[in-house]
Design an enzyme around this catalytic site. Sequence first.
Site, PDB file in Angstrom:
ATOM      1  NE  ARG A  49     101.802  40.667  99.183  1.00 11.01           N
ATOM      2  CZ  ARG A  49     102.605  41.476  99.857  1.00 11.01           C
ATOM      3  NH1 ARG A  49     103.048  42.570  99.288  1.00 11.01           N
ATOM      4  NH2 ARG A  49     102.931  41.202 101.085  1.00 11.01           N
TER       5      ARG A  49
ATOM      6  CE  LYS B 115      93.463  25.340  83.255  1.00  9.77           C
ATOM      7  NZ  LYS B 115      93.107  23.979  82.838  1.00  9.77           N
TER       8      LYS B 115
ATOM      9  CD  GLU C 129      97.435  20.280  74.469  1.00  5.96           C
ATOM     10  OE1 GLU C 129      96.197  20.449  74.479  1.00  5.96           O
ATOM     11  OE2 GLU C 129      98.067  19.860  75.476  1.00  5.96           O
TER      12      GLU C 129
ATOM     13  CE  LYS D  92      93.872  27.603  76.395  1.00  9.92           C
ATOM     14  NZ  LYS D  92      95.125  27.094  76.871  1.00  9.92           N
TER      15      LYS D  92
ATOM     16  CD  GLU E  90      89.753  23.540  84.257  1.00  5.57           C
ATOM     17  OE1 GLU E  90      90.789  23.963  83.722  1.00  5.57           O
ATOM     18  OE2 GLU E  90      89.634  22.403  84.705  1.00  5.57           O
TER      19      GLU E  90
ATOM     20  NE  ARG F 227      91.721  27.581  80.671  1.00  7.46           N
ATOM     21  CZ  ARG F 227      92.590  28.546  80.794  1.00  7.46           C
ATOM     22  NH1 ARG F 227      92.207  29.701  81.288  1.00  7.46           N
ATOM     23  NH2 ARG F 227      93.836  28.391  80.419  1.00  7.46           N
TER      24      ARG F 227
ATOM     25  CG  ASN G 203      91.534  19.623  81.704  1.00 10.21           C
ATOM     26  OD1 ASN G 203      92.692  19.967  81.545  1.00 10.21           O
ATOM     27  ND2 ASN G 203      90.698  20.273  82.492  1.00 10.21           N
TER      28      ASN G 203
ATOM     29  CG  HIS H  76      95.011  17.263  79.019  1.00  8.17           C
ATOM     30  ND1 HIS H  76      94.554  17.268  77.730  1.00  8.17           N
ATOM     31  CD2 HIS H  76      96.041  18.146  79.053  1.00  8.17           C
ATOM     32  CE1 HIS H  76      95.259  18.140  77.022  1.00  8.17           C
ATOM     33  NE2 HIS H  76      96.175  18.684  77.797  1.00  8.17           N
TER      34      HIS H  76
ATOM     35  CG  HIS I  60      97.736  15.360  83.395  1.00 10.81           C
ATOM     36  ND1 HIS I  60      96.890  16.271  83.956  1.00 10.81           N
ATOM     37  CD2 HIS I  60      98.335  16.003  82.359  1.00 10.81           C
ATOM     38  CE1 HIS I  60      96.967  17.419  83.294  1.00 10.81           C
ATOM     39  NE2 HIS I  60      97.835  17.271  82.321  1.00 10.81           N
TER      40      HIS I  60
ATOM     41  CG  HIS J  38     101.598  18.104  77.886  1.00  8.37           C
ATOM     42  ND1 HIS J  38     100.962  17.427  78.901  1.00  8.37           N
ATOM     43  CD2 HIS J  38     100.677  18.972  77.378  1.00  8.37           C
ATOM     44  CE1 HIS J  38      99.721  17.865  79.006  1.00  8.37           C
ATOM     45  NE2 HIS J  38      99.519  18.796  78.095  1.00  8.37           N
TER      46      HIS J  38
HETATM   47  N1  GLY Z   1      95.720  23.662  78.721  1.00  9.54           N
HETATM   48  C1  GLY Z   1      94.369  23.703  79.093  1.00  9.54           C
HETATM   49  C2  GLY Z   1      93.896  25.070  79.468  1.00  9.54           C
HETATM   50  O1  GLY Z   1      94.562  26.040  79.191  1.00  9.54           O
HETATM   51  O2  GLY Z   1      92.833  25.191  80.037  1.00  9.54           O
END
Ligand code: GLY
Length: 384
Positions: free
Chosen positions: A131, A153, A195, A248, A258, A263, A267, A270, A274, A287
Amino acid sequence: MENTNNLLINAKSKSYPIYFGNLSSYIEHLQSILSKKILIVTTDSIAKILLNDFLSLLCRNETSNPNRNISIDDIPVCIIQDGESNKDLSHIEYILDCAFRAKLNRNSLMIALGGGVITDMVGFASGIYQRGIDFISIPTTLLSMVDASVGGKCGINNKYGKNLVGIFHQPNEVYIDSRFLTTLPKREISAGFAEIIKIFACFDFYLLEELDKELQMLESKNNQKYIQAMLLESSMLTTIIQKSVMLKAKVVEQDEEERNGSRAILNYGHTFGHAIELESNFTQYLHGEAVSMGIVMANRLSCKLGILNQKIARDIESLLYRCGLPIRYKIKDIESFYQSFFLDKKSLDSKLHFVLLQSNPNIFASLHNDIDKDILLETLHEFS
Ligand code: GLY
């Protein structure tokens, strides 16, 4: 010696430090970790080049080392094959298996030594092991230094798409030692720049313009060398990483899970990226490379919608290109590419959500959920 640029992230669920600089300057702290049971998780390629140095650092016979009785062979290590295609549930099971065999308890700690794939997987595995136990992140790629290691994340891929299964689990500490980057292939340095360009473009366009100027200056001084090699030789890279992590960190503090939109801006590029990764089975592109092509597609959509100046789109594209990133993707099947947008986490309410850059006159990114299907398809056709 402590680096004055070290940061404390105050996320809602946890506050934790990000340490910059030579890992060995934190030796006392790192050695004290061995009073707990730990599991180091890394990849086969990192195991060849960095693991032994890291283990030697942990076990070095310093007088201050409270755990001098522990030798390198006593520290359990779990090794995963390199590659985004391994970021799946079966490899999470494997990490959990290693943790049970190493008899980790609720007080134990996992250490992620690697790039974004390892960071995500260790964050996830440590978040569900008994857990949830603690983890420390030691990113070894540029991409994981500026993005994956910060913010908690932890997603994995499945046949439905990228990062669709996961949790939020913040690390306890992050160590960013940019000297690791000298061992990286040039392609990986470029991938990290996607990024950085993303976060500068969305949150501080001035930094993007500065980056562009600095790269041009470097290029004019050393015109025959690869940009990645030039960056590694300059002190510029460390500053760029720190600025990017600071931006960040602010976003994570404002919107850890998010939920309020800030946040989600991360993206940018992305949703398209993706879809590119899915269409190419997560094997063809790193990526960051997919994000680079995704940024170009997102900007094309913004220009079509009339919200982004074409010159800005061209400037970003040429910056991505100069950083060694791919900027053109040829879509194989427009219909399935379009359908894969609906698998994006942001779009599970059956509406498409895109983060788009605008310039009117300030440059900023925002979330759009009302994109006309015809304009979107027109954009995709331009990449087919
Ligand atoms: N990689 C995007 C985030 O961490 O929100």
